[in-house]
Design a protein around this motif. Structure first.
Motif, PDB file in Angstrom:
ATOM      1  N   ARG A   5      98.719  48.428 -19.491  1.00 41.36           N
ATOM      2  CA  ARG A   5      98.888  49.264 -20.521  1.00 41.36           C
ATOM      3  C   ARG A   5     100.414  49.518 -20.535  1.00 41.36           C
ATOM      4  NH1 ARG A   5      94.599  53.818 -21.643  1.00 41.36           N
ATOM      5  NH2 ARG A   5      95.747  53.533 -23.439  1.00 41.36           N
ATOM      6  N   PRO A   6     100.799  49.569 -21.671  1.00 45.14           N
ATOM      7  CA  PRO A   6     102.358  49.743 -21.957  1.00 45.14           C
ATOM      8  C   PRO A   6     102.618  51.441 -21.573  1.00 45.14           C
ATOM      9  CG  PRO A   6     101.736  49.255 -24.343  1.00 45.14           C
ATOM     10  CD  PRO A   6     100.317  48.984 -23.156  1.00 45.14           C
ATOM     11  N   SER A   7     103.707  51.795 -21.059  1.00 40.50           N
ATOM     12  CA  SER A   7     104.130  52.998 -20.834  1.00 40.50           C
ATOM     13  C   SER A   7     104.237  53.704 -22.122  1.00 40.50           C
ATOM     14  CB  SER A   7     105.198  53.166 -19.885  1.00 40.50           C
ATOM     15  OG  SER A   7     106.425  52.793 -20.694  1.00 40.50           O
ATOM     16  N   ALA A   8     104.351  55.046 -22.203  1.00 41.27           N
ATOM     17  CA  ALA A   8     104.644  56.082 -23.355  1.00 41.27           C
ATOM     18  C   ALA A   8     105.933  55.766 -24.054  1.00 41.27           C
ATOM     19  CB  ALA A   8     104.361  57.517 -22.890  1.00 41.27           C
TER      20      ALA A   8
ATOM     21  N   ALA B 289     109.438  53.295 -28.119  1.00 45.98           N
ATOM     22  CA  ALA B 289     110.395  52.150 -28.492  1.00 45.98           C
ATOM     23  C   ALA B 289     109.974  51.352 -29.724  1.00 45.98           C
ATOM     24  CB  ALA B 289     110.882  51.525 -27.277  1.00 45.98           C
ATOM     25  N   TYR B 290     108.803  50.944 -29.581  1.00 46.05           N
ATOM     26  CA  TYR B 290     108.179  49.994 -30.754  1.00 46.05           C
ATOM     27  C   TYR B 290     107.930  50.814 -31.914  1.00 46.05           C
ATOM     28  CZ  TYR B 290     106.862  46.605 -26.941  1.00 46.05           C
ATOM     29  OH  TYR B 290     106.941  45.852 -25.866  1.00 46.05           O
TER      30      TYR B 290
ATOM     31  N   ARG C  44     116.197  42.543 -27.417  1.00 43.43           N
ATOM     32  CA  ARG C  44     117.193  42.499 -26.301  1.00 43.43           C
ATOM     33  C   ARG C  44     116.838  43.949 -25.543  1.00 43.43           C
ATOM     34  NH1 ARG C  44     121.659  38.889 -25.389  1.00 43.43           N
ATOM     35  NH2 ARG C  44     120.560  36.721 -26.339  1.00 43.43           N
ATOM     36  N   ALA C  45     116.742  44.986 -26.382  1.00 43.22           N
ATOM     37  CA  ALA C  45     116.310  46.416 -25.806  1.00 43.22           C
ATOM     38  C   ALA C  45     115.292  46.707 -25.107  1.00 43.22           C
ATOM     39  CB  ALA C  45     116.623  47.494 -27.058  1.00 43.22           C
ATOM     40  N   VAL C  46     114.237  46.137 -25.578  1.00 42.73           N
ATOM     41  CA  VAL C  46     112.930  46.223 -24.880  1.00 42.73           C
ATOM     42  C   VAL C  46     112.873  44.884 -23.950  1.00 42.73           C
ATOM     43  CG1 VAL C  46     110.365  46.031 -25.504  1.00 42.73           C
ATOM     44  CG2 VAL C  46     111.819  47.210 -27.097  1.00 42.73           C
TER      45      VAL C  46
END
Length: 138
Positions: free
Chosen positions: A16-19, A24-25, A67-69
């Motif tokens: 699971r992606p973090s908060a 960011a998304y 690039r940021a993510v």
């Protein structure tokens, strides 16, 4: 256990992606919508320079998000916000009001931005698994 012993990245369980990553998304999605709105206004105002400025701004956001993510989803999130906004603005209203003119610049902006979104999402670096680098004959 090193990442080389666990198998390929595709065989790993989905995490699971973090908060922070979700935030960011969402932020990139909103930024894509803002860039789409600004580009819609600029592209017709200063044609052809405005069209180029709007497309370069969109491409910069798509690649910068990747690039940021650190992955392709960083390019996809602003691209989705951009496409939804631009398509929503290109539809006519029942009163007859519309934001885009019927000229070729509007079509170049719409199709060129979509092509840039696909190109930037394809060229963006994919996320790499963490751990030691595995090499053959090691």
């Amino acid at each position: 256990m090193s990442s080389a012993g666990r198998g390929s990245m595709l065989a790993q369980p989905l995490q699971r992606p973090s908060a922070g990553r979700i935030a960011a998304y969402v932020g990139l999605f909103v930024l894509g919508a803002v860039v789409g709105l600004a580009g819609s206004l600029v592209q017709a105002g200063w044609f052809p320079g405005g069209l180029l400025l709007a497309l370069v701004g969109a491409a910069g956001l798509f690649l910068g998000g990747a690039r940021a993510v650190g992955g392709r989803a960083g390019a996809v999130a602003p691209a989705v916000g951009w496409v939804i906004t631009v398509i929503g603005l290109s539809t006519g209203r029942p009163e007859g009001d519309f934001l885009f003119g019927a000229g070729g610049g509007s079509y170049l902006f719409l199709l060129g931005g979509m092509a840039l979104a696909v190109i930037c999402a394809t060229l963006a670096p994919g996320r790499q698994p963490g751990g030691d680098a595995a090499r053959l004959a090691k």
